[in-house]
Design a protein around this motif. Structure first.
Motif, PDB file in Angstrom:
ATOM      1  N   ILE A 177     -16.763  30.761 -44.839  1.00  0.00           N
ATOM      2  CA  ILE A 177     -16.801  31.008 -46.283  1.00  0.00           C
ATOM      3  C   ILE A 177     -17.986  31.906 -46.593  1.00  0.00           C
ATOM      4  CG2 ILE A 177     -16.997  29.986 -48.580  1.00  0.00           C
ATOM      5  CD1 ILE A 177     -15.785  27.437 -47.461  1.00  0.00           C
ATOM      6  N   ASP A 178     -17.716  33.078 -47.168  1.00  0.00           N
ATOM      7  CA  ASP A 178     -18.762  34.047 -47.513  1.00  0.00           C
ATOM      8  C   ASP A 178     -19.680  34.343 -46.330  1.00  0.00           C
ATOM      9  OD1 ASP A 178     -17.852  34.375 -50.082  1.00  0.00           O
ATOM     10  OD2 ASP A 178     -19.154  32.841 -50.929  1.00  0.00           O
ATOM     11  N   GLY A 179     -19.084  34.453 -45.152  1.00  0.00           N
ATOM     12  CA  GLY A 179     -19.845  34.776 -43.954  1.00  0.00           C
ATOM     13  C   GLY A 179     -20.521  33.600 -43.292  1.00  0.00           C
ATOM     14  N   ASP A 180     -20.493  32.426 -43.901  1.00  0.00           N
ATOM     15  CA  ASP A 180     -21.098  31.225 -43.330  1.00  0.00           C
ATOM     16  C   ASP A 180     -20.049  30.406 -42.591  1.00  0.00           C
ATOM     17  OD1 ASP A 180     -23.607  31.784 -44.381  1.00  0.00           O
ATOM     18  OD2 ASP A 180     -23.179  30.732 -46.258  1.00  0.00           O
ATOM     19  N   PHE A 181     -20.293  30.126 -41.311  1.00  0.00           N
ATOM     20  CA  PHE A 181     -19.379  29.296 -40.544  1.00  0.00           C
ATOM     21  C   PHE A 181     -19.396  27.875 -41.090  1.00  0.00           C
ATOM     22  CE2 PHE A 181     -18.733  26.313 -36.957  1.00  0.00           C
ATOM     23  CZ  PHE A 181     -17.415  26.621 -36.649  1.00  0.00           C
ATOM     24  N   VAL A 182     -18.219  27.324 -41.376  1.00  0.00           N
ATOM     25  CA  VAL A 182     -18.114  25.972 -41.922  1.00  0.00           C
ATOM     26  C   VAL A 182     -17.831  24.966 -40.805  1.00  0.00           C
ATOM     27  CG1 VAL A 182     -16.902  24.457 -43.557  1.00  0.00           C
ATOM     28  CG2 VAL A 182     -17.364  26.839 -44.157  1.00  0.00           C
ATOM     29  N   CYS A 183     -16.692  25.135 -40.127  1.00  0.00           N
ATOM     30  CA  CYS A 183     -16.374  24.248 -39.012  1.00  0.00           C
ATOM     31  C   CYS A 183     -15.124  24.742 -38.296  1.00  0.00           C
ATOM     32  CB  CYS A 183     -16.178  22.804 -39.488  1.00  0.00           C
ATOM     33  SG  CYS A 183     -14.660  22.531 -40.420  1.00  0.00           S
ATOM     34  N   ARG A 184     -14.868  24.135 -37.163  1.00  0.00           N
ATOM     35  CA  ARG A 184     -13.630  24.340 -36.431  1.00  0.00           C
ATOM     36  C   ARG A 184     -12.825  23.048 -36.536  1.00  0.00           C
ATOM     37  NH1 ARG A 184     -14.066  25.661 -30.200  1.00  0.00           N
ATOM     38  NH2 ARG A 184     -14.829  27.637 -31.076  1.00  0.00           N
ATOM     39  N   TYR A 185     -11.699  23.134 -37.204  1.00  0.00           N
ATOM     40  CA  TYR A 185     -10.859  21.952 -37.384  1.00  0.00           C
ATOM     41  C   TYR A 185      -9.996  21.722 -36.147  1.00  0.00           C
ATOM     42  CZ  TYR A 185     -11.870  22.283 -42.419  1.00  0.00           C
ATOM     43  OH  TYR A 185     -12.488  22.342 -43.653  1.00  0.00           O
ATOM     44  N   ARG A 186      -9.708  20.465 -35.906  1.00  0.00           N
ATOM     45  CA  ARG A 186      -8.631  20.077 -34.991  1.00  0.00           C
ATOM     46  C   ARG A 186      -7.649  19.271 -35.833  1.00  0.00           C
ATOM     47  NH1 ARG A 186      -9.921  17.095 -29.884  1.00  0.00           N
ATOM     48  NH2 ARG A 186      -7.996  18.094 -29.191  1.00  0.00           N
ATOM     49  N   ALA A 187      -6.519  19.904 -36.137  1.00  0.00           N
ATOM     50  CA  ALA A 187      -5.597  19.305 -37.103  1.00  0.00           C
ATOM     51  C   ALA A 187      -4.210  19.898 -36.904  1.00  0.00           C
ATOM     52  CB  ALA A 187      -6.090  19.572 -38.525  1.00  0.00           C
ATOM     53  N   ASP A 188      -3.248  19.370 -37.652  1.00  0.00           N
ATOM     54  CA  ASP A 188      -1.907  19.945 -37.635  1.00  0.00           C
ATOM     55  C   ASP A 188      -1.842  21.258 -38.397  1.00  0.00           C
ATOM     56  OD1 ASP A 188      -1.039  17.821 -36.163  1.00  0.00           O
ATOM     57  OD2 ASP A 188       0.115  16.867 -37.763  1.00  0.00           O
ATOM     58  N   GLY A 189      -2.838  21.491 -39.253  1.00  0.00           N
ATOM     59  CA  GLY A 189      -2.855  22.727 -40.017  1.00  0.00           C
ATOM     60  C   GLY A 189      -3.961  22.695 -41.049  1.00  0.00           C
ATOM     61  N   LEU A 190      -4.023  23.776 -41.834  1.00  0.00           N
ATOM     62  CA  LEU A 190      -5.048  23.914 -42.868  1.00  0.00           C
ATOM     63  C   LEU A 190      -4.432  24.608 -44.074  1.00  0.00           C
ATOM     64  CD1 LEU A 190      -8.127  23.306 -43.217  1.00  0.00           C
ATOM     65  CD2 LEU A 190      -8.523  25.710 -42.631  1.00  0.00           C
ATOM     66  N   ILE A 191      -4.727  24.080 -45.264  1.00  0.00           N
ATOM     67  CA  ILE A 191      -4.181  24.612 -46.514  1.00  0.00           C
ATOM     68  C   ILE A 191      -5.315  25.191 -47.349  1.00  0.00           C
ATOM     69  CG2 ILE A 191      -2.894  24.073 -48.620  1.00  0.00           C
ATOM     70  CD1 ILE A 191      -1.867  21.537 -47.138  1.00  0.00           C
ATOM     71  N   VAL A 192      -5.118  26.395 -47.867  1.00  0.00           N
ATOM     72  CA  VAL A 192      -6.011  26.955 -48.878  1.00  0.00           C
ATOM     73  C   VAL A 192      -5.173  27.132 -50.135  1.00  0.00           C
ATOM     74  CG1 VAL A 192      -7.558  28.829 -49.531  1.00  0.00           C
ATOM     75  CG2 VAL A 192      -7.388  28.138 -47.123  1.00  0.00           C
ATOM     76  N   ALA A 193      -5.476  26.339 -51.157  1.00  0.00           N
ATOM     77  CA  ALA A 193      -4.641  26.285 -52.358  1.00  0.00           C
ATOM     78  C   ALA A 193      -5.413  26.728 -53.592  1.00  0.00           C
ATOM     79  CB  ALA A 193      -4.104  24.866 -52.570  1.00  0.00           C
ATOM     80  N   SER A 194      -4.685  27.283 -54.547  1.00  0.00           N
ATOM     81  CA  SER A 194      -5.224  27.565 -55.879  1.00  0.00           C
ATOM     82  C   SER A 194      -5.184  26.282 -56.702  1.00  0.00           C
ATOM     83  CB  SER A 194      -4.372  28.642 -56.545  1.00  0.00           C
ATOM     84  OG  SER A 194      -3.079  28.120 -56.819  1.00  0.00           O
ATOM     85  N   PRO A 195      -5.808  26.257 -57.887  1.00  0.00           N
ATOM     86  CA  PRO A 195      -5.647  25.083 -58.756  1.00  0.00           C
ATOM     87  C   PRO A 195      -4.178  24.776 -59.065  1.00  0.00           C
ATOM     88  CG  PRO A 195      -7.493  26.388 -59.521  1.00  0.00           C
ATOM     89  CD  PRO A 195      -6.824  27.195 -58.430  1.00  0.00           C
ATOM     90  N   THR A 196      -3.376  25.817 -59.272  1.00  0.00           N
ATOM     91  CA  THR A 196      -1.946  25.592 -59.492  1.00  0.00           C
ATOM     92  C   THR A 196      -1.313  24.928 -58.288  1.00  0.00           C
ATOM     93  OG1 THR A 196      -1.815  27.509 -60.958  1.00  0.00           O
ATOM     94  CG2 THR A 196       0.245  26.723 -60.020  1.00  0.00           C
ATOM     95  N   GLY A 197      -1.693  25.368 -57.080  1.00  0.00           N
ATOM     96  CA  GLY A 197      -1.141  24.802 -55.858  1.00  0.00           C
ATOM     97  C   GLY A 197      -1.712  23.452 -55.485  1.00  0.00           C
ATOM     98  N   SER A 198      -2.712  22.979 -56.223  1.00  0.00           N
ATOM     99  CA  SER A 198      -3.310  21.687 -55.874  1.00  0.00           C
ATOM    100  C   SER A 198      -2.350  20.521 -56.082  1.00  0.00           C
ATOM    101  CB  SER A 198      -4.586  21.456 -56.690  1.00  0.00           C
ATOM    102  OG  SER A 198      -4.307  21.235 -58.068  1.00  0.00           O
ATOM    103  N   THR A 199      -1.290  20.723 -56.861  1.00  0.00           N
ATOM    104  CA  THR A 199      -0.298  19.661 -57.054  1.00  0.00           C
ATOM    105  C   THR A 199       0.902  19.820 -56.125  1.00  0.00           C
ATOM    106  OG1 THR A 199       0.667  20.962 -58.866  1.00  0.00           O
ATOM    107  CG2 THR A 199      -0.910  19.252 -59.463  1.00  0.00           C
ATOM    108  N   ALA A 200       0.803  20.723 -55.155  1.00  0.00           N
ATOM    109  CA  ALA A 200       1.910  20.961 -54.228  1.00  0.00           C
ATOM    110  C   ALA A 200       1.571  20.384 -52.848  1.00  0.00           C
ATOM    111  CB  ALA A 200       2.217  22.460 -54.171  1.00  0.00           C
TER     112      ALA A 200
END
Length: 333
Positions: A209-232
């Motif tokens: 995020i903004d050039g800063d490393f956050v983490c490496r996930y181990r998961a089935d996937g990752l979602i980046v949602a808008s506020p509208t998409g937060s209910t999906a």
């Protein structure tokens, strides 16, 4: 709440939000005001709207009952209508429709007959063109389609007379970079998902995020949602519900291996980057649940706030929380 006047030809995109800064999107404060996301609107009289495009859900059997009277109503009110191929295929007179892109190009207002899936497809056409959408729910859930079929003609009349509420929804800009070149650039309304294919194995997306490393996930996937998409999809994966006026993105891991990997809420002026590590076999980027793109090991996905918001017409007497209560059955036994 900001007042907006629509002149009937909303072709100029709004000014972009200050997304070029490189402060941390997680902790830093916004230093410059940007446009509110949800606004009341004034519209000039009906004669400023001369062309309405109609986009419908494919193979909806009741379109044959709804569309012919609708076309007559528009003609009687001096409005030219342009229908897409899906709408035309439901009519008994053999009418030929236009592609959805041509419908959007020629219209000043899009009338969407369908559910949230039809709305998502229409949003990707309307937002970059600055065209408002009037959504009529002919689907099942209908989070985004706030008007019922019974409200179709009153909603049209109110919209043409300027009696309506306009909600400007954030769109997500997605770039896919491969071997140093951008090979795809899309706009989505709900979410971008990095997810595994058919094999039951975890993937390892790396989040920056903004050039800063956050983490490496181990998961089935990752979602980046808008506020509208937060209910999906994000909500189903345990993410929070975010009001449309909150200028943010929600990053939600799907079934993470580590239980402390929780959803993040960041400001929408942040630049989000995702890349894969570890096993990258059969991994896809899915856009609004409607388009899947296979990813390769060296791919880089860049996500940011799009310059053009979606202009969504909503019932003036229905609040966001009333819609949540109705759709999510809050307070019911």
């Amino acid at each position: 709440m900001r007042r907006i006047r629509w002149t009937g030809l909303p072709r100029n995109p709004p000014e972009s939000s200050p997304g070029g800064r490189r402060q941390s999107g997680v902790f830093s404060l916004r230093t410059q005001k940007v446009a509110r996301v949800e606004s009341q609107a004034d519209m000039q009289p009906r004669k400023t709207v001369q062309t309405i495009g109609i986009i419908s859900r494919p193979r909806r059997s009741n379109l044959v009952v709804v569309v012919p009277p609708l076309l007559k109503w528009l003609e009687a009110h001096g409005i030219q209508s342009i229908i897409d191929e899906e709408t035309a295929s439901s009519l008994p007179d053999g009418s030929k429709g236009q592609t959805r892109e041509r419908v959007a190009d020629a219209s000043q207002l899009l009338l969407v007959l369908g559910g949230d899936g039809t709305m998502l497809a229409a949003a990707r056409l309307a937002a970059p063109r600055g065209i408002p959408i009037l959504p009529i729910n002919m689907g099942s859930l209908g989070f985004l389609t706030g008007f019922t079929l019974e409200e179709l003609h009153p909603a049209l009349d109110d919209t043409l007379e300027g009696r309506f509420s306009l909600s400007e929804r954030v769109m997500i800009s997605v770039e896919l970079e491969r071997a140093g070149k951008v090979i795809d650039n899309q706009r989505v309304l709900n979410e971008v998902v990095i997810n595994k294919g058919a094999l039951a194995r975890m993937i390892e997306p790396e989040l920056t995020i903004d050039g800063d490393f956050v983490c490496r996930y181990r998961a089935d996937g990752l979602i980046v949602a808008s506020p509208t998409g937060s209910t999906a999809y994000s909500l189903s994966a345990g993410g929070p519900i975010v009001h449309p006026t909150v200028e943010s993105f929600v990053i939600t891991p799907i079934c993470p291996h580590t239980l402390s990997d929780r959803p993040l809420v960041i400001r929408d002026s942040s630049s989000v980057e995702l890349k894969l590590s570890g096993n990258t076999e059969s991994v896809f980027m899915t856009l609004d649940g409607q388009r899947g793109i296979p990813l390769q090991p060296t791919d880089l996905v860049r996500i940011s706030r799009a310059k053009e918001p979606l202009k969504l017409i909503q019932p003036p007497k229905k609040s966001y929380f009333e819609i949540l209560r109705s759709k999510l059955k809050w307070g019911e036994a």
